[in-house]
Design an enzyme around this catalytic site. Structure first.
Site, PDB file in Angstrom:
ATOM      1  N   VAL A 193       0.918  -1.213   0.031  1.00  0.00           N
ATOM      2  CA  VAL A 193      -0.128  -0.225   0.000  1.00  0.00           C
ATOM      3  C   VAL A 193       0.825   1.066   0.101  1.00  0.00           C
ATOM      4  CG1 VAL A 193      -1.578   1.322   1.451  1.00  0.00           C
ATOM      5  CG2 VAL A 193      -2.047  -0.839   1.212  1.00  0.00           C
ATOM      6  N   CYS A 194       0.286   2.473  -0.672  1.00  0.00           N
ATOM      7  CA  CYS A 194       1.028   3.474  -0.455  1.00  0.00           C
ATOM      8  C   CYS A 194       2.610   3.383  -1.212  1.00  0.00           C
ATOM      9  CB  CYS A 194       0.963   4.206   0.587  1.00  0.00           C
ATOM     10  SG  CYS A 194       1.513   6.141   0.790  1.00  0.00           S
ATOM     11  N   THR A 195       3.751   4.178  -0.633  1.00  0.00           N
ATOM     12  CA  THR A 195       4.970   3.823  -1.060  1.00  0.00           C
ATOM     13  C   THR A 195       5.477   2.684  -0.609  1.00  0.00           C
ATOM     14  OG1 THR A 195       5.494   5.066   0.995  1.00  0.00           O
ATOM     15  CG2 THR A 195       5.508   6.407  -1.035  1.00  0.00           C
TER      16      THR A 195
END
Length: 230
Positions: free
Chosen positions: A103-105
């Site tokens: 998820v995300c970075t």
């Protein structure tokens, strides 16, 4: 789902964004037949961005295998992609996993394993282009699926991502029931959650903050990508 227990390893690290981790964990821990393991490189306590502390994590080196590995994002994601000890264990586990997720970075950490080169992945909108340094194709979707690679966009996309995983492992009806149990029916007070919809002045303020972080984060991403070429 395959034979139980289906082992999910959540690989966390200091400086992660806790919601990137806790939202998917809430879903993963409720999937029938799944064993959810929270792990870090040294084991023990991990302090997230915002100073929330998570105690009792297992050592990554003590885990022999997993079926799914998950990386949350955070301010320290690109620094973690340069942590040789963390990446050695993360890459070992990811190489044997059926599903590679983030998820995300966290997708920048996943990309730094070298295992998703040429594949599509999602990331927080501000850092999505850094995926190209690793030969990964940035995907603007809230949840991106490329075969057994399932990745979520920024932070709150973690619930969408995790429910997608739950549907894959336990069926859509289970995932929908879980969504209902969690009363996940988002109705944000502002339509400012994407660059495309945020008011110009809000986007400008957000970009100014991101521009301050970009040189360090890009340098860290470039260093991690360079290690894949050695």
């Amino acid at each position: 789902m395959a034979e139980a227990p289906f082992r999910i390893v959540e690989a966390i690290y200091p400086g992660m964004t806790q919601l990137d981790f806790t939202a998917p964990h809430t879903v993963f821990s409720r999937i029938p037949g799944a064993q959810t393991i929270v792990a870090s490189e040294p084991g023990g306590e991990v302090e997230s961005e915002g100073a929330l502390r998570f105690a009792g994590t297992q050592r990554l080196a003590d885990i022999d295998r997993c079926d799914l590995i998950f990386f949350p994002g955070g301010v320290a994601a690109t620094a973690t992609a340069n942590d040789a000890a963390f990446m050695a264990q993360a890459t070992r586990l990811a190489a044997g996993a059926k599903y590679l997720t983030s998820v995300c970075t966290g997708s920048l950490i996943l990309a730094a394993t070298g295992l998703i080169r040429g594949r599509r992945a999602a990331c927080h909108w501000a850092w999505r282009d850094l995926l190209t340094l690793f030969g990964v194709i940035p995907d603007p979707s809230r949840v991106a699926r490329d075969g057994d690679i399932i990745t979520g966009g920024g932070v709150t996309a973690g619930l969408d991502f995790a429910l997608t995983v739950a549907a894959e492992l336990a069926g859509e009806e289970f995932a929908q029931t879980l969504q209902l149990n969690l009363e996940y029916a988002p109705a944000p007070p502002f339509n400012a959650g994407r660059p495309e919809t945020a008011p110009p002045q809000v986007l400008a303020a957000a970009m100014a903050r991101m521009d301050e972080l970009l040189p360090k984060r890009r340098a860290e991403a470039e260093a991690a990508a360079a290690r894949l070429q050695v």
